[in-house]
Design a protein around this motif. Structure first.
Motif, short mmCIF file in Angstrom:
data_model
loop_
_atom_site.label_atom_id
_atom_site.label_comp_id
_atom_site.label_asym_id
_atom_site.label_seq_id
_atom_site.Cartn_x
_atom_site.Cartn_y
_atom_site.Cartn_z
N ALA A 86 -41.83 18.45 -61.04
CA ALA A 86 -42.45 19.23 -62.11
C ALA A 86 -41.57 19.30 -63.34
O ALA A 86 -42.06 19.31 -64.48
CB ALA A 86 -42.76 20.65 -61.61
N LEU A 87 -40.25 19.31 -63.12
CA LEU A 87 -39.31 19.43 -64.24
C LEU A 87 -39.35 18.21 -65.14
O LEU A 87 -38.96 18.28 -66.31
CB LEU A 87 -37.90 19.65 -63.70
N THR A 88 -39.82 17.07 -64.62
CA THR A 88 -39.89 15.88 -65.47
C THR A 88 -40.85 16.06 -66.63
O THR A 88 -40.81 15.30 -67.60
CB THR A 88 -40.33 14.65 -64.65
N ARG A 89 -41.75 17.06 -66.53
CA ARG A 89 -42.71 17.30 -67.61
C ARG A 89 -42.43 18.62 -68.33
O ARG A 89 -43.31 19.16 -69.01
CB ARG A 89 -44.13 17.29 -67.04
N ALA A 90 -41.21 19.13 -68.18
CA ALA A 90 -40.86 20.41 -68.80
C ALA A 90 -40.44 20.21 -70.25
O ALA A 90 -39.77 19.22 -70.58
CB ALA A 90 -39.75 21.08 -68.02
N ARG A 91 -40.82 21.19 -71.07
CA ARG A 91 -40.52 21.11 -72.51
C ARG A 91 -40.52 22.52 -73.09
O ARG A 91 -41.50 23.25 -72.94
CB ARG A 91 -41.57 20.25 -73.20
N PRO A 92 -39.44 22.95 -73.77
CA PRO A 92 -39.46 24.28 -74.40
C PRO A 92 -40.47 24.30 -75.55
O PRO A 92 -40.46 23.40 -76.40
CB PRO A 92 -38.03 24.46 -74.93
#
Length: 893
Positions: A727-733
């Motif tokens: 899931a973190l591969t698609r994380a963005r602030p």
């Protein structure tokens, strides 16, 4: 005062103009005798604005009368000579009227209250004075308002009494005649209920009237309203207060019909001036000045609520802006502008004869005099000059009136036959039964007589459009559902009546897109957004969307929530309509959905933080960060997407906020996060916004709603499972200061680059995918997300390669796939497979959300959306894409 007038002019046409004025205009001949300096200069070929002096030592009324007399001669000679155009003439006349009205108000106040400041009393200019287009011999039509709190008055004198006395004296100074003539004729009948109201109105009462009781023609009048004299600040505050009354974002299209009806009444009342020829009324006649003004004002009322550029007060400016915006034909705008200039010019010639406020062409020798004053041979030549313009204006204006459109039969058999002929085929009988139910007023929205009248007016257009829709039966069934749930239908009927082209788009929405039809049933005003020329364009960048959501007439937090919901609802609806209309690539629409959602997160985070800080202050050296994952993190949403969010905060979690009710940092940010989720997800009076999913936070549903940045980093390095790193591969602030977002992104980058506990990524991914297959099978034969070889398989395979090889690390799936191809980690055909699957998902969520085979008619829409020739091509390309993805998933290593 006379900035529109050029400095000293030398022109050989001026002596000829003076000669024509003396020969054909008794009024101008008299002025030439009374103003010898101006006449002598003109006979020498010169115009000098320095001769238009105001004598401050003379009594106000006398000084104004003399200045007006000099100005009347000056602009007439410049006009007749062709050295002053219509714009310069009307601007000079308006500037004088403004100054004269202001001096009269100040003099009236000074006479009664010598030591008082001239405050608390203002004149709102309407009509041509308001728009800067005043006639040569025009009345002025001000509304006089006063502020009881600041108006000068004597002891024991009521403000209302003082205001009326000031108003009477100011009008007297302007209207009284003596040997020098008069200053201005003043008509105060445009104020509310002039037969019963005083000539000066308290500002509060005037605002209340215009917000609640005013008539349509009064709205149209305020298109050209301007604070012109007296206390200008007071006048502007009044106009700002009633602006929503004039410029409504959601317009009752009955207003357009009322303006047309007013035009018909004017024609009837001035019947003798309708026929073109001697005696023709240049202002009120068919094809005259008023119809040009009404043509512009109708379109301004329709579109000006949403586009402030269209609120130009001057008629010719309004026509130009409407043409630029695409609401009227450029050729019509040019023709109406030319006609307006010619008609106003000849109107001035008529008024120059005897300084009379008349608009009618004279008969016989009088018409010849007007023509010769203009420089033509005789009256016949003048009529020949005017005729083409008048006829063109009449044709353009009459095209607005569709009141003669044929209705639909009420006879069941005849109605069924008409529907069958219009494309309903075998469904004609059922459609006729639905229409009969509407006519019977079985639904609350159709129960009133005005609603049924509005229905009858639009039925021919609506039926024609639905009959041409790919699935007329589905469209009329959904329209019936809309009517059943709508509290009122009048506005949407009148909108479709005024803009028949919208009926085609509405029919396609009803035929293909149940989610949009459902939203329309809840909020019929959404259709208003499609009248804008830009509705089918790209929604703009994030900053433009943020600015729109930060704007609005908003006074508190709840109103901000409502405003954001309205902007989001309108924009998402328009984006969905783009897919239905075939106006945009679904991938571009998906990116637009994401930009809208991100803008909503930013604006609502700002508002929620500010509201929360009122009670609890802020935590020093700390701030709130919102991290987007899933489709929002990847920057491509569907119409039905929820928002996957994680809430973080920077700084020391032992710190405490500094407000009246201080909280520890952890409790502070968890309560703030809960408020943030509510701001995004709880329905308000303006409707719902987004479902929010926070289960991707550290420790999932068992963990706190907000965690410190340090805790987040430690969890991702030491405790997170494979699925969490996927899931973190698609994380963005998406919210936070530049420094906080950079710090958050640095943690993500480090974890994805390998700063994490070793896991069996491939084994975990295979096990998770198998578990998902058992518990969440594909919903239908076109579930491009869950079918084998669908988007979930693509995402799993992609995330495994990203985590194992530390390559293709981009939150956007499309860009990530493209980055893997040159590295030899993805086949060359995979980017095209992704684009097809993504386009299908975005389109299907809108038109076939059950993933079942769509109706025959909808298949063509889907094919067009994904760039295929027909449905067979869609099926074939989908098979190839799924095989490409399935093979890639099976070969993960």
């Amino acid at each position: 005062m006379f900035e529109s007038l050029p400095p000293v002019l030398d022109d050989p046409r001026l002596p000829l103009a003076l000669a024509r004025a003396r020969r054909h205009s008794p009024f101008l001949a008299l002025l030439a005798d009374r103003e010898p300096a101006i006449a002598e200069a003109a006979s020498a070929g010169r115009l000098d604005p320095a001769l238009l002096v105001y004598d401050p030592d003379a009594p106000v009324a006398q000084a104004l009368r003399r200045q007006r007399r000099a100005l009347a001669l000056h602009v007439a000679l410049g006009d007749l000579a062709g050295v002053l155009d219509l714009t310069a003439v009307t601007a000079a006349l308006t500037a004088f009227a403004d100054a004269a009205l202001d001096r009269a108000i100040r003099a009236a106040i000074a006479e009664r209250y010598p030591d008082a400041e001239p405050a608390g009393f203002a004149a709102i200019a309407l009509g041509k004075q308001g728009s800067g287009e005043l006639n040569y011999s025009s009345d002025i039509d001000p509304i006089l308002i006063f502020d009881p709190a600041t108006l000068p008055r004597r002891a024991r004198e009521e403000p209302e009494e003082a205001a009326v006395r000031i108003a009477r004296r100011a009008v007297e100074l302007l209207q009284a005649r003596d040997g020098d003539g008069y200053v201005l004729r003043v008509d105060l009948r445009l104020r509310p209920s002039p037969e019963v109201t005083p000539i000066a109105l308290p500002v509060g009462g005037a605002i209340a009237y215009y917000e609640s009781q005013a008539l349509t023609w009064e709205r149209a009048a305020f298109i050209r309203a301007r604070a012109a004299a007296g206390d200008i600040a007071l006048g502007r505050r009044f106009l700002d207060a009633i602006r929503p009354f004039v410029w409504r974002r959601t317009l009752d299209f009955g207003a357009v019909g009322e303006i047309r009806a007013l035009s018909h009444r004017i024609r009837d009342h001035h019947a003798q001036g309708q026929a073109f020829g001697p005696g023709y009324d240049l202002k009120r006649g068919r094809g005259g000045i008023r119809e040009i003004e009404f043509f512009a004002q109708i379109h301004q009322l329709i579109h000006g609520g949403r586009d402030p550029v269209l609120r130009a007060p001057a008629t010719r400016d309004a026509l130009t802006e409407l043409a630029i915006a695409g609401w009227i034909e450029v050729t019509d705008a040019e023709a109406l502008t030319e006609a307006y200039t010619l008609l106003r010019t000849i109107e001035h010639r008529v008024q120059m004869i005897d300084d009379r406020q008349t608009h009618r062409l004279p008969m016989g020798e009088g018409l010849d005099a007007v023509a010769r004053l203009h420089g033509l041979v005789d009256g016949a030549a003048l009529l020949d000059r005017l005729r083409p313009a008048v006829e063109r204006v009449g044709r353009v204006y009459d095209a607005l009136d569709d009141s003669k459109r044929a209705g639909l039969s009420r006879d069941p058999l005849a109605l069924g036959e008409a529907l069958a002929a219009r494309g309903f085929g075998d469904g004609a009988v059922a459609a006729a039964q639905r229409i009969a139910a509407w006519r019977a007023g079985l639904y609350p929205a159709l129960r009133s007589a005005p609603a049924r009248d509005a229905l009858e007016a639009v039925l021919p257009t609506l039926v024609e459009a639905i009959g041409h829709a790919p699935d007329p039966q589905a469209a009329i069934t959904r329209l019936d559902g809309m009517f059943e749930h709508m509290p009122s239908a009048i506005n949407i009927f009148r909108l479709l009546e005024a803009r028949p082209g919208l009926a085609d788009l509405l029919a396609r929405i009803l035929a293909h897109a149940p989610p949009l039809a459902d939203e329309l049933a809840r909020r019929p005003a959404l259709i208003d957004g499609l009248i804008d020329a830009s509705a089918l364009d790209d929604v703009g960048d994030g900053e433009a969307l943020v600015a729109a959501m930060r704007g609005g007439d908003v006074g508190d937090y709840q109103q901000r929530l409502d405003h954001v919901r309205r902007v989001v609802g309108e924009t998402r609806f328009a984006l969905g309509a783009q897919i239905v209309a075939g106006a945009a690539d679904p991938l571009a629409v998906g990116a637009g959905y994401a930009r809208v959602a991100e803008a909503a997160v930013r604006v609502l985070a700002e508002a929620t933080i500010a509201e929360f800080a009122r009670a609890h202050g802020t935590v020093p050296n700390s701030e709130f960060v919102v991290l987007a994952l899933g489709r929002l993190g990847g920057g491509v949403l569907t119409h039905a997407s929820d928002l996957d969010l994680v809430y973080l905060f920077t700084g020391d979690f032992h710190a405490e906020s500094d407000g009246p009710k201080p909280l520890g940092a952890t409790l502070y940010y968890n309560r703030l996060a809960s408020r943030m989720t509510a701001a995004l997800s709880v329905p308000t009076a303006a409707g719902p916004l987004y479902p929010v999913d926070t289960r991707l936070r550290p420790s999932g549903g068992q963990g706190p709603l907000a965690v410190s940045l340090d805790s987040f980093a430690r969890y991702q390095r030491e405790d997170a499972w494979t699925w969490e790193h996927m899931a973190l591969t698609r994380a963005r602030p998406v919210f936070g200061s530049e420094a906080a977002c950079a710090a958050t992104q640095a943690i993500i980058d480090a974890v994805l680059a390998g700063d994490r506990r070793p896991r069996d990524v491939i084994g975990d991914a295979r096990a998770m995918r198998a578990e998902m297959t058992r518990h969440k099978p594909a919903a239908g034969p076109l579930d491009v997300k869950l079918l084998p070889g669908g988007l979930v398989d693509l995402e799993f395979a992609l995330h495994v390669r990203q985590l194992v090889h530390h390559a293709g690390l981009d939150p956007n799936l499309g860009r990530a796939v493209e980055r893997l191809v040159p590295a030899g980690l993805a086949p060359p055909g995979l980017p095209a497979a992704y684009r097809l699957l993504a386009r299908l998902l975005i389109a299907m969520r809108l038109v076939a959300s059950d993933a079942a085979e769509p109706a025959e008619a909808t298949r063509a829409l889907i094919a067009r959306a994904v760039g295929c020739a027909d449905w067979a091509a869609v099926v074939a390309e989908l098979t190839v894409a799924r095989q490409e993805v399935a093979t890639w998933w099976e070969t993960i290593a």
